[in-house]
Design a protein around this motif. Structure first.
Motif, PDB file in Angstrom:
ATOM      1  N   PRO A   4     -22.201  59.174  83.634  1.00 30.21           N
ATOM      2  CA  PRO A   4     -21.013  59.336  83.435  1.00 30.21           C
ATOM      3  C   PRO A   4     -20.191  60.479  84.062  1.00 30.21           C
ATOM      4  O   PRO A   4     -20.744  61.427  84.141  1.00 30.21           O
ATOM      5  N   GLY A   5     -19.038  60.351  84.875  1.00 27.08           N
ATOM      6  CA  GLY A   5     -18.467  61.272  85.486  1.00 27.08           C
ATOM      7  C   GLY A   5     -18.862  61.349  86.979  1.00 27.08           C
ATOM      8  O   GLY A   5     -18.653  62.324  87.606  1.00 27.08           O
ATOM      9  N   LEU A 215     -12.934  72.863  71.211  1.00 25.84           N
ATOM     10  CA  LEU A 215     -12.659  72.734  69.602  1.00 25.84           C
ATOM     11  C   LEU A 215     -13.177  71.992  68.891  1.00 25.84           C
ATOM     12  O   LEU A 215     -13.709  70.895  69.330  1.00 25.84           O
ATOM     13  N   SER A 216     -13.761  72.636  67.652  1.00 21.72           N
ATOM     14  CA  SER A 216     -14.317  71.566  66.857  1.00 21.72           C
ATOM     15  C   SER A 216     -14.065  70.525  66.560  1.00 21.72           C
ATOM     16  O   SER A 216     -12.824  70.613  65.958  1.00 21.72           O
ATOM     17  N   GLY A 217     -14.619  69.391  66.466  1.00 19.95           N
ATOM     18  CA  GLY A 217     -14.140  68.025  66.202  1.00 19.95           C
ATOM     19  C   GLY A 217     -13.319  67.371  67.219  1.00 19.95           C
ATOM     20  O   GLY A 217     -13.076  66.266  67.186  1.00 19.95           O
ATOM     21  N   VAL A 218     -13.115  67.956  68.306  1.00 20.41           N
ATOM     22  CA  VAL A 218     -12.415  67.466  69.402  1.00 20.41           C
ATOM     23  C   VAL A 218     -13.345  67.292  70.707  1.00 20.41           C
ATOM     24  O   VAL A 218     -13.724  66.190  71.259  1.00 20.41           O
ATOM     25  N   ASN A 219     -13.721  68.520  71.210  1.00 21.39           N
ATOM     26  CA  ASN A 219     -14.744  68.470  72.450  1.00 21.39           C
ATOM     27  C   ASN A 219     -15.863  69.480  72.187  1.00 21.39           C
ATOM     28  O   ASN A 219     -16.350  69.805  73.234  1.00 21.39           O
ATOM     29  N   LEU A 220     -16.286  69.589  70.898  1.00 20.02           N
ATOM     30  CA  LEU A 220     -17.256  70.545  70.722  1.00 20.02           C
ATOM     31  C   LEU A 220     -18.154  70.157  69.318  1.00 20.02           C
ATOM     32  O   LEU A 220     -17.636  69.927  68.219  1.00 20.02           O
ATOM     33  N   THR A 221     -19.284  69.758  69.595  1.00 22.33           N
ATOM     34  CA  THR A 221     -20.123  69.237  68.421  1.00 22.33           C
ATOM     35  C   THR A 221     -20.774  70.165  67.860  1.00 22.33           C
ATOM     36  O   THR A 221     -21.173  70.085  66.568  1.00 22.33           O
ATOM     37  N   SER A 222     -21.241  71.552  68.526  1.00 24.00           N
ATOM     38  CA  SER A 222     -21.779  72.544  67.753  1.00 24.00           C
ATOM     39  C   SER A 222     -21.607  73.762  68.529  1.00 24.00           C
ATOM     40  O   SER A 222     -21.655  73.847  69.844  1.00 24.00           O
ATOM     41  N   ALA A 223     -21.716  75.057  67.879  1.00 28.20           N
ATOM     42  CA  ALA A 223     -21.850  76.388  68.456  1.00 28.20           C
ATOM     43  C   ALA A 223     -22.479  77.301  67.438  1.00 28.20           C
ATOM     44  O   ALA A 223     -22.433  77.275  66.351  1.00 28.20           O
ATOM     45  N   SER A 224     -23.047  78.142  68.111  1.00 31.04           N
ATOM     46  CA  SER A 224     -23.697  79.371  67.496  1.00 31.04           C
ATOM     47  C   SER A 224     -23.733  80.707  68.149  1.00 31.04           C
ATOM     48  O   SER A 224     -23.627  80.540  69.498  1.00 31.04           O
ATOM     49  N   ILE A 305     -18.441  68.347  74.763  1.00 30.20           N
ATOM     50  CA  ILE A 305     -18.485  66.819  74.861  1.00 30.20           C
ATOM     51  C   ILE A 305     -17.716  66.620  76.173  1.00 30.20           C
ATOM     52  O   ILE A 305     -16.326  67.366  76.091  1.00 30.20           O
ATOM     53  N   ASP A 306     -17.807  66.146  77.269  1.00 33.42           N
ATOM     54  CA  ASP A 306     -16.926  65.873  78.260  1.00 33.42           C
ATOM     55  C   ASP A 306     -15.906  64.901  77.744  1.00 33.42           C
ATOM     56  O   ASP A 306     -15.935  63.703  77.059  1.00 33.42           O
ATOM     57  N   THR A 307     -14.516  65.167  78.172  1.00 31.18           N
ATOM     58  CA  THR A 307     -13.325  64.258  77.792  1.00 31.18           C
ATOM     59  C   THR A 307     -12.774  63.889  79.355  1.00 31.18           C
ATOM     60  O   THR A 307     -12.818  64.548  80.051  1.00 31.18           O
ATOM     61  N   PHE A 312     -17.256  69.264  82.794  1.00 31.34           N
ATOM     62  CA  PHE A 312     -18.097  70.225  83.352  1.00 31.34           C
ATOM     63  C   PHE A 312     -18.257  69.662  84.781  1.00 31.34           C
ATOM     64  O   PHE A 312     -18.527  68.563  85.176  1.00 31.34           O
ATOM     65  N   GLY A 313     -18.292  70.730  85.990  1.00 31.22           N
ATOM     66  CA  GLY A 313     -18.427  70.235  87.148  1.00 31.22           C
ATOM     67  C   GLY A 313     -17.049  69.799  88.057  1.00 31.22           C
ATOM     68  O   GLY A 313     -16.955  70.124  89.015  1.00 31.22           O
ATOM     69  N   ARG A 314     -16.075  69.448  86.968  1.00 34.66           N
ATOM     70  CA  ARG A 314     -14.812  69.076  87.608  1.00 34.66           C
ATOM     71  C   ARG A 314     -13.687  70.185  87.367  1.00 34.66           C
ATOM     72  O   ARG A 314     -13.103  70.601  88.264  1.00 34.66           O
ATOM     73  N   ASP A 315     -13.728  70.411  85.948  1.00 36.10           N
ATOM     74  CA  ASP A 315     -12.779  71.498  85.590  1.00 36.10           C
ATOM     75  C   ASP A 315     -13.072  72.843  85.202  1.00 36.10           C
ATOM     76  O   ASP A 315     -12.605  73.521  85.232  1.00 36.10           O
TER      77      ASP A 315
END
Length: 388
Positions: A4-5, A215-224, A305-307, A312-315
């Motif tokens: 995709p993309g 942002l969590s719940g938008v385009n981010l599934t996890s972060a540490s 998550i790509d939206t 990534f790679g485009r923006d």
């Protein structure tokens, strides 16, 4: 099986001519690194029509839409038995490997027998110009025939970065020297295929922290995140002492997030003549590099998550500055590495790592202190919170 993309995988030959597109593969893993050598792994049915082209000497060009994510040579094809004719796994590295496999000669345009100088020097040259000259004279168009890479070109000099004064020991790693210069100058560099040539490029990373937000719940599934203690807060630089009088200078860069005794590190520049006109500039450069490398490290790993609005790679890409939501705060720093994976079962994922003591944007020290300060203050609030 396209990703995709509009990610495409092309095969090139040893002369960089494009031979075709690998359209039916089972897995692809691309690790893109900022100012470092990346890698790729591709899995394909051994009976595929493109399999016979996936051999050492050939390479891959991996694109996201019209942009090249990575280009580089195939290093290790591996075959395993299985359904049909089995599975072929292709390992390779990006074209930055050319820099990792090169040393800086003291007199790069001279013959082997003429390499008698123990050091070479960069004196007051703009950082990008100095980096281009190192590549040009060692493996580029200006190199002697036996070391010249015929299809390597250099992008136009954008005159990025402040002036650099630095002494190089004979046969230092070209990649390491470029990393040191880029680190203190706030620059990025890469080698990538452009048309039928490879091109060495130096650039200023983009500050996308206001537009590339995760942002969590938008385009981010996890972060540490994690923080490690500094290894150098006081650089003791010593020049001379061999053929000239010894000169000692101490540089301190306190870390407010880690109060306590200093951490001294000896920086050996005894090969530098202490009577040289630029000895202070060389000592300053060495101290800056040591204190930057030895600063406290703040590392953030996120799974974006790509939206349609942010991909990534485009923006955004490695080296750019982005923002990521961590609990109630936004952390802004450089994208150090992105690991892209795709397989038929799990689809497409991109895991990004931002920040570290090697981050190389112009205001790294200030932003790193801010990032570490946020994390430390949050941890302190958690530790001192009274149970209800």
């Amino acid at each position: 099986m396209p990703i995709p993309g509009a990610v495409t995988v092309q095969v090139r030959d040893q002369n960089l001519a494009l031979l075709g597109v690998v359209s039916d593969f089972t897995e692809l893993n691309v690790i893109s690194r900022f100012n470092a050598v990346g890698a790729f792994v591709l899995k394909i049915a051994a009976g595929d029509e493109m399999a016979d082209l996936l051999i050492p000497g050939n390479g891959l060009v991996i694109r996201r839409d019209s942009k090249v994510l990575m280009s580089g040579p195939i290093r290790e094809p591996n075959w395993d038995s299985g359904p049909g004719k089995g599975t072929l796994t292709i390992n390779g590295v990006d074209d930055m490997a050319l820099l990792a496999g090169t040393t800086c000669w003291p007199n790069p345009t001279a013959a082997d027998s003429a390499q008698t100088d123990p050091v070479s020097k960069i004196s007051g040259v703009v950082a990008e110009t100095a980096m281009r000259a190192l590549v040009n004279l060692n493996i580029g168009p200006g190199a002697q025939a036996s070391r010249k890479i015929s299809n390597l070109t250099l992008a136009t000099d954008g005159l990025h970065g402040a002036a650099v004064t630095k002494q190089l020991n004979q046969f230092d790693s070209l990649l390491t020297v470029l990393q040191d210069i880029a680190k203190t100058a706030g620059l990025g560099f890469r080698i990538v295929q452009v048309g039928s040539n490879l091109q060495f490029q130096v650039y200023e990373p983009a500050d996308l922290s206001a537009t590339a937000k995760f942002l969590s719940g938008v385009n981010l599934t996890s972060a540490s995140y994690s923080v490690t203690y500094p290894t150098c807060t006081k650089a003791v630089v010593v020049a001379g002492g061999e053929t000239s009088a010894r000169k000692v200078k101490v540089y301190t860069r306190a870390d407010a997030a880690f109060p306590g005794p200093w951490i001294e590190q000896f920086i050996d520049k005894t090969d530098v003549d202490s009577t040289a006109a630029d000895v202070t500039a060389q000592m300053d450069q060495a101290a800056d590099e040591a204190l930057t490398t030895g600063a406290a490290q703040a590392n953030l790993t996120m799974t974006p998550i790509d939206t349609p609005l942010l991909q990534f790679g485009r923006d955004y890409t490695v080296g750019d500055q982005v923002s990521c939501q961590v609990r109630d705060d936004f952390i802004s720093d450089v994208v150090r590495e992105v690991n892209i994976q795709f397989d038929a079962q799990n689809g497409y994922t991109a895991t990004a790592s931002i920040g570290s003591s090697d981050a190389t944007d112009n205001n790294f020290a200030a932003k790193s202190d801010a990032l570490i300060g946020k994390i430390i203050n949050r941890l302190r609030r958690v530790e001192t919170r009274k149970p209800s």
